[in-house]
Enzyme design. Structure first.
Site, mmCIF file in Angstrom:
data_model
loop_
_atom_site.group_PDB
_atom_site.id
_atom_site.type_symbol
_atom_site.label_atom_id
_atom_site.label_comp_id
_atom_site.label_asym_id
_atom_site.label_seq_id
_atom_site.Cartn_x
_atom_site.Cartn_y
_atom_site.Cartn_z
ATOM 1 C CG HIS A 161 30.665 35.423 43.651
ATOM 2 N ND1 HIS A 161 29.932 36.534 43.206
ATOM 3 C CD2 HIS A 161 31.914 35.890 42.998
ATOM 4 C CE1 HIS A 161 30.326 37.324 42.415
ATOM 5 N NE2 HIS A 161 31.556 36.946 42.353
ATOM 6 C CB CYS A 244 42.134 21.526 62.287
ATOM 7 S SG CYS A 244 42.538 22.165 60.769
ATOM 8 C CB SER A 310 23.505 39.977 37.445
ATOM 9 O OG SER A 310 24.763 40.572 37.834
#
Length: 396
Positions: A161, A244, A310
């Site tokens: 993740h 950017c 988990s």
């Protein structure tokens, strides 16, 4: 063409833990069963054509980092357990809503200090030791705290993740260290910086326990953020992507983007690019195809899987254990509390199993894994030129 794999939270109830074998209901029993599981030879139930490596792949979750002082999701003091109204920000909300980003970054600004100073705990170091003994092939982690990479940089680790240590621009792909971003947030938000300094001075951020945080007017949530009930986030500012700003990228429709900032360099909603996000897979965001394939390959190449800390509440993790089960791999789970779908993982385990074929214990990893390492060291000292257990497992 494969469908994209999204990170979606599971909100259904979790079953009570199934203890396998039965005597794994105590710390000593869990240590014994896990020792046998990790040192077992290749399972005959694996396909004959399998090229499994004789070692174990680990799948870890937030529970392994609780002993480091971080909050988990569904443990006894987890965010979803004690804060039923908690709703994580979703990817589409983050990329499309300026106000949502203000709220996210304000809370992340407060929570980053504790995450940044937290360190791996005994469970992470035990994973390192297991890897050095040749018993672990790969680590797949759902966590975004980077503790695995810190504790065992030589052991292959896949961050399913993503990670919080960097940011990524959603327009140009540029990455920025999170620590540098924290300094920029502090400069753009001096009143919030003063507030953070006061929290640190009073010790309000010293605990990740939700009850203790709540008593001080705070709520701690997963992924390194802190909620201040009643706070207004509308004045919080965040910087634009510096790449950017220098070279505005071309948008998907072929038009030229523009990046505007205020006098201090904060991103302006008049911009059409320059938005930075944490380099994590947010809820509702697709996991990169190469990461999905790498996780599947790690499962397919191993001989057994051990889940640590988990509840498998996200489909992206649960499906990997399901894949292992379908391949005939022995499954082990070390997690405090219930695990999604665990009844199907252990339904066909015989009563005679002593941990060699399967193990399920409801204990904390930091108290169990170091003793497992000690047991394995007694069985086969790591000083051997080729670790005896690893050698036997690869060629069994």
């Amino acid at each position: 063409m494969q469908k994209p794999l999204m990170r979606i939270p599971y909100t259904g109830p979790l079953p009570p833990p199934i203890i396998v074998p039965r005597d794994a209901d105590t710390p000593a029993g869990a240590i014994s069963a896990l020792t046998k599981f990790l040192s077992a030879p290749r399972s005959p139930r694996l396909p004959p054509s399998s090229s499994s490596n004789g070692r174990t792949v680990l799948l870890t979750g937030a529970g392994i980092s609780v002993a480091s002082g971080l909050a988990d999701y569904r443990g006894t003091a987890g965010t979803y357990t004690l804060n039923r109204t908690y709703r994580p920000i979703y990817y589409n909300e983050f990329i499309s809503n300026h106000e949502a980003r203000k709220r996210y970054w304000a809370r992340s600004f407060l929570g980053w200090t504790n995450l940044h100073k937290a360190k791996p705990n005994a469970a992470h170091w035990a994973v390192r030791d297991l890897g050095e003994r040749g018993l672990i092939s790969d680590v797949i982690t759902q966590n975004v705290d980077s503790f695995h990479l810190s504790a065992h940089p030589r052991l292959p680790t896949l961050e399913l993740h993503g990670y919080l240590r960097s940011l990524v621009c959603i327009h140009c792909g540029n990455r920025l260290p999170r620590e540098d971003f924290q300094h920029l947030l502090s400069s753009l938000n001096p009143k919030w910086a003063d507030f953070l300094a006061s929290l640190l001075k009073t010790g309000a951020l010293d605990s990740e326990h939700p009850d203790e945080r709540r008593a001080k007017g705070l709520k701690s949530n997963p992924d390194g953020d802190v909620e201040v009930p009643g706070a207004s986030y509308t004045t919080f500012r965040y910087p634009a992507c510096p790449t950017c700003q220098k070279t505005p990228p071309t948008l998907p429709d072929g038009s030229q983007s523009n990046v505007q900032t205020d006098d201090d360099g904060a991103w302006s909603p008049k911009s059409t690019a320059g938005v930075l996000k944490p380099a994590v897979v947010m809820f509702g965001e697709s996991i990169a195809a190469n990461v999905k394939v790498a996780a599947e390959n790690a499962i397919d190449q191993a001989s057994r899987i051990l889940v640590i800390g988990s509840s498998l509440a996200t489909y992206s993790a649960w499906r990997l254990v399901k894949r292992a089960k379908e391949r005939g791999m022995p499954i082990g789970v070390l997690n405090l509390g219930g695990v999604r779908g665990e009844e199907s993982f252990f339904a066909d385990v015989s009563a005679e199993n002593d941990g060699t074929k399967a193990v399920r214990c409801s204990q904390t990893a930091d108290t169990i894994l170091p003793s497992v390492v000690q047991n394995l060291e007694l069985l086969a000292p790591v000083g051997n030129p080729v670790h005896a257990l690893a050698r036997r497992n690869r060629h069994a």
